[in-house]
Each structure stands twice: as C-alpha cells, then as structure tokens.
Motif scaffolding. Structure first.
Motif, PDB file in Angstrom:
ATOM      1  N   THR A   1       0.867  -1.040  -0.409  1.00  0.00           N
ATOM      2  CA  THR A   1      -0.219  -0.175   0.228  1.00  0.00           C
ATOM      3  C   THR A   1       0.566   0.967   0.000  1.00  0.00           C
ATOM      4  O   THR A   1       1.043   2.024  -1.112  1.00  0.00           O
ATOM      5  CB  THR A   1      -1.037   0.013   1.130  1.00  0.00           C
ATOM      6  N   VAL A   2       1.971   1.591   1.114  1.00  0.00           N
ATOM      7  CA  VAL A   2       2.831   2.220   0.875  1.00  0.00           C
ATOM      8  C   VAL A   2       3.593   2.364  -0.411  1.00  0.00           C
ATOM      9  O   VAL A   2       3.602   3.897  -0.913  1.00  0.00           O
ATOM     10  CB  VAL A   2       3.714   2.384   1.612  1.00  0.00           C
TER      11      VAL A   2
ATOM     12  N   LEU B   1       2.521   1.771  -3.392  1.00  0.00           N
ATOM     13  CA  LEU B   1       1.706   2.426  -4.575  1.00  0.00           C
ATOM     14  C   LEU B   1       1.627   4.045  -4.388  1.00  0.00           C
ATOM     15  O   LEU B   1       0.959   4.607  -4.946  1.00  0.00           O
ATOM     16  CB  LEU B   1       0.001   1.494  -4.085  1.00  0.00           C
ATOM     17  N   LYS B   2       1.250   4.009  -2.870  1.00  0.00           N
ATOM     18  CA  LYS B   2       1.258   5.334  -2.302  1.00  0.00           C
ATOM     19  C   LYS B   2       2.662   6.533  -2.711  1.00  0.00           C
ATOM     20  O   LYS B   2       2.594   7.767  -3.615  1.00  0.00           O
ATOM     21  CB  LYS B   2       0.855   6.205  -1.354  1.00  0.00           C
ATOM     22  N   ASN B   3       3.918   5.904  -3.295  1.00  0.00           N
ATOM     23  CA  ASN B   3       4.407   6.472  -3.294  1.00  0.00           C
ATOM     24  C   ASN B   3       5.032   6.026  -4.803  1.00  0.00           C
ATOM     25  O   ASN B   3       5.795   7.698  -4.824  1.00  0.00           O
ATOM     26  CB  ASN B   3       5.772   6.493  -2.458  1.00  0.00           C
TER      27      ASN B   3
ATOM     28  N   PRO C   1       2.789   6.338  -7.386  1.00  0.00           N
ATOM     29  CA  PRO C   1       1.219   6.012  -8.672  1.00  0.00           C
ATOM     30  C   PRO C   1       1.928   6.028  -9.872  1.00  0.00           C
ATOM     31  O   PRO C   1       0.978   5.687 -10.736  1.00  0.00           O
ATOM     32  CB  PRO C   1       0.570   7.352  -7.855  1.00  0.00           C
TER      33      PRO C   1
ATOM     34  N   LYS D   1       0.787   2.794 -11.723  1.00  0.00           N
ATOM     35  CA  LYS D   1      -0.252   1.974 -12.138  1.00  0.00           C
ATOM     36  C   LYS D   1      -0.477   2.471 -13.335  1.00  0.00           C
ATOM     37  O   LYS D   1      -1.422   2.053 -14.106  1.00  0.00           O
ATOM     38  CB  LYS D   1      -1.227   2.693 -10.992  1.00  0.00           C
TER      39      LYS D   1
ATOM     40  N   ASP E   1      -8.195   0.609  -6.435  1.00  0.00           N
ATOM     41  CA  ASP E   1      -6.626   0.974  -4.596  1.00  0.00           C
ATOM     42  C   ASP E   1      -5.886  -0.275  -5.025  1.00  0.00           C
ATOM     43  O   ASP E   1      -5.883  -1.119  -5.551  1.00  0.00           O
ATOM     44  CB  ASP E   1      -7.328   1.507  -4.068  1.00  0.00           C
ATOM     45  N   SER E   2      -4.423  -0.188  -3.727  1.00  0.00           N
ATOM     46  CA  SER E   2      -4.212  -1.722  -3.929  1.00  0.00           C
ATOM     47  C   SER E   2      -4.768  -2.467  -3.552  1.00  0.00           C
ATOM     48  O   SER E   2      -4.722  -3.718  -4.123  1.00  0.00           O
ATOM     49  CB  SER E   2      -3.069  -1.296  -2.489  1.00  0.00           C
TER      50      SER E   2
ATOM     51  N   GLU F   1      -4.357  -5.605   4.941  1.00  0.00           N
ATOM     52  CA  GLU F   1      -3.187  -4.870   4.796  1.00  0.00           C
ATOM     53  C   GLU F   1      -2.092  -4.477   6.330  1.00  0.00           C
ATOM     54  O   GLU F   1      -1.144  -5.004   6.054  1.00  0.00           O
ATOM     55  CB  GLU F   1      -3.836  -3.821   4.610  1.00  0.00           C
TER      56      GLU F   1
END
Length: 357
Positions: free
Chosen positions: A71-72, A74-76, A78, A81, A91-92, A139
């Motif tokens: 999750t972290v 994919l946030k860092n 993006p 994707k 979302d993840s 998660e």
C-alpha cells in the motif's frame, strides 16, 4: 419479393458503427487485461523499492512482501499504475485481489504463530509459511508471495555462461604460469582475509556491546545473509533493536564463558618452535603448488623411468653371475657322482667291504 428480401439481408450484414471494426470480444478483453496485470506484476517485482524477503512455503522457496508495504509502495509510486490503463484508478486492495484471482499472487500465513522465548512479538519477516485459507487482501497481517518465475536479467544470463568457464579455469590452475599463480594466490588470500576480518570485528563488537550494554548491535554488512540487496550489503550503521532487553544473568554467564575461552586459548597456544614448524610446512606446501608444472612432472616421470632401467640393468649381470655359479656347482656335483661310480666298478672288493662296514 425476392429483390426486397435480398436487400434486407444486405442491410442486416452491413458493418455497424460507420464501417469501423467491431469492438473486441469479452475473451480478447480478458486476455488483454491478463497480459496487462502480468506486466504490472513483473514491473512491481523488479522494483527494489518494494521490500521483499525469501521464505519457505511447502518445501519451496518463494519471494513475498507484506500488504502494508504494498500500500505504501503504490502511494509513493503512483506512476507504476499507468501500465494498467483504465484500471489505474483502482486502489491497492482491488489490485491485489485481481492479482490473486489471476494466480499471480498467493496469500501466505505464518507456519509458527507462537512467540519464541525471549521475544515480545512475532517476527516481522517470517521464514516459513503455509497457504492462507482466505485468498483476499489484508493490509495489516497479510503476506503475499509471487507465483510466477522471475524474468532473467541480462547479467544473470551472462553469468550463467561464465560459471562453466570459471569452473574450467579453476581446474586448470596447476598448469598456469608462475606469475599467474602468484596473482591468483594473493588475490584469493586477500579476499579471504578481508571476509574473516569483517566477520571477526562484527562478532567482537556485537559480543562486547551485548555483554556491557545489553544491546544487540550489528555493525558492518552481513556477508553471511542468504538474500540481501546491495544497499543492505554496504550499510554500516545497524538497524534499531526491537527485541526484548537482555537479562543481566545471561550477560554475566556469557562474560564468564568468554573469559574462560580466552584463557584456554592462551594456555594451549603453540610456542615459537611449533609456529615456525607449522609455517615451514605451509610454506613448503605452497611452494610445491606454485612450482609444479607439466614439464617438471614429465621430467620427473622420465627420471623415474631411467632409474628403473638402471636398476634393471644392474640386476641382470648379478642374475647371470648367480646362474653361472649355480650351473658350476651342479656340474661339480655330477662329476663327483660319476667319479664315485667309476671307482666302484674298478674295485668291486673295496666297495663291498665299504658296504659291510
């Protein structure tokens, strides 16, 4: 009637959407989506920013990551994707669930779920897994292993061809020139000395801080690690110690053990004469290895064969002399027997008197 029915058939067979190609069928869409997620999975796995480890699951080594790290990640990042096309807004959790359905991932569960003695909590990176009964994203406590074979890089392909060459070069070390043997010997000795020095300093610093301060501190890279990245290999400073504090009784016990061990080493250390003798033996072995060559081996074989021939030539005259001496003795014995028989014939009375006596 016939003409109107034919025109109706032509109208029904006319291409739709203004002559454009028909849209892709659902099967083609599924295949295309699967290929996209396969590329996405390979790209994510090759990215070193996603923390991963190796473990054993059902007697098979697998590479896995944690759900919270994904999750972290994919946030860092993006932009990774974008390869998903219209699904890049997912979302993840939804992405991982799709990867699970496509058998690109599998959710794992800890094989050992009890805290080991001396630990406060379970390990963050377990070493043994089993398949989880719920194949959905989680998660907090989820571990996910890749199920596909990792794509071979160019360097791995080159190394796979160089390993046989290296093995052949090691086997041909005895026939190297003297200078090449010197270079190889000192290079290997220097690398081995460097590794042993790093391991000794690492263990000494850990033991000293563990006994005096009760802290688990590992300086220098862990060369013995089975799977490690380049960043972990060159890292000097240790990570934060998250384990339980050490009891003073354990520290005192191991301090006594270390002192006794050092005293035993000092008591049984070899003297100067023994060290000089060992050094001479090792030096002789190294000299024999370095100075050996095919020419010396062939010359030694020739000298041995010449010595055997000389010994054989010296033994042949001795055997002839012994045979001649034996023949002479046998001839003398036969002559004595013949002379005795002649005397008996010439003097029968004397032979009779000798027999009576």
């Amino acid at each position: 009637m016939t003409k109107s029915s034919t025109e109706k058939k032509r109208i029904r067979r006319a291409p739709q959407n203004g002559g454009r190609d028909p849209p892709d069928s659902p099967s083609k869409k599924g295949a295309q989506t699967k290929d996209v997620y396969q590329l996405f999975a390979e790209k994510v796995r090759d990215n070193k920013q996603l923390q991963s480890r190796w473990a054993i699951m059902q007697e098979t080594r697998v590479e896995y990551f944690r759900g919270k790290d994904f999750t972290v990640f994919l946030k860092n990042h993006p932009e990774i994707k974008e390869i998903l096309g219209p699904d890049q807004t997912l979302d993840s959790e939804e992405i991982v669930n799709i990867l699970l359905r496509k058998n690109l991932l599998i959710r794992c569960d800890r094989l050992v779920k009890t805290v080991r003695p001396g630990k406060k909590k379970l390990s963050s990176w377990p070493a043994h897994f089993q398949i989880h009964h719920e194949q959905v994203f989680s998660e907090n406590d989820g571990f996910f292993a890749w199920t596909f074979m990792k794509r071979r890089t160019l360097w791995q392909t080159i190394l796979s061809f160089l390993w046989p060459v290296l093995a052949l070069a090691i086997c041909l070390f005895p026939v190297y020139p003297y200078q090449c043997k010197i270079v190889v010997l000192y290079s290997c000795a220097g690398a081995l000395l460097f590794i042993l020095t790093i391991l000794t300093l690492r263990a000494a610093i850990f033991g000293l801080l563990w006994i005096l301060l009760g802290k688990r501190v590992w300086f220098f890279p862990n060369i013995n690690a089975e799977e490690t990245t380049f960043g972990e290999l060159v890292r000097f400073w240790p990570e934060k110690d998250e384990d339980a504090p050490i009891k003073w009784t354990s520290r005192l016990f191991y301090f006594v053990v270390a002192v006794v061990f050092m005293l035993l080493l000092r008591h049984h250390a070899p003297d100067e004469a023994a060290r000089a003798r060992y050094q001479k033996q090792v030096s002789n072995i190294i000299d024999d290895v370095l100075e050996w060559s095919p020419k010396l081996a062939l010359s030694g074989m020739m000298e041995n064969s010449k010595e055997d021939m000389n010994v054989t030539e010296r033994n042949i005259p001795e055997m002839n002399v012994k045979e001649s001496e034996g023949n002479a003795d046998a001839s003398a014995e036969r002559a004595d027997d013949v002379s005795g028989e002649t005397d008996d014939v010439a003097d029968p009375e004397g032979s009779r008197l000798r027999e009576e006596d």
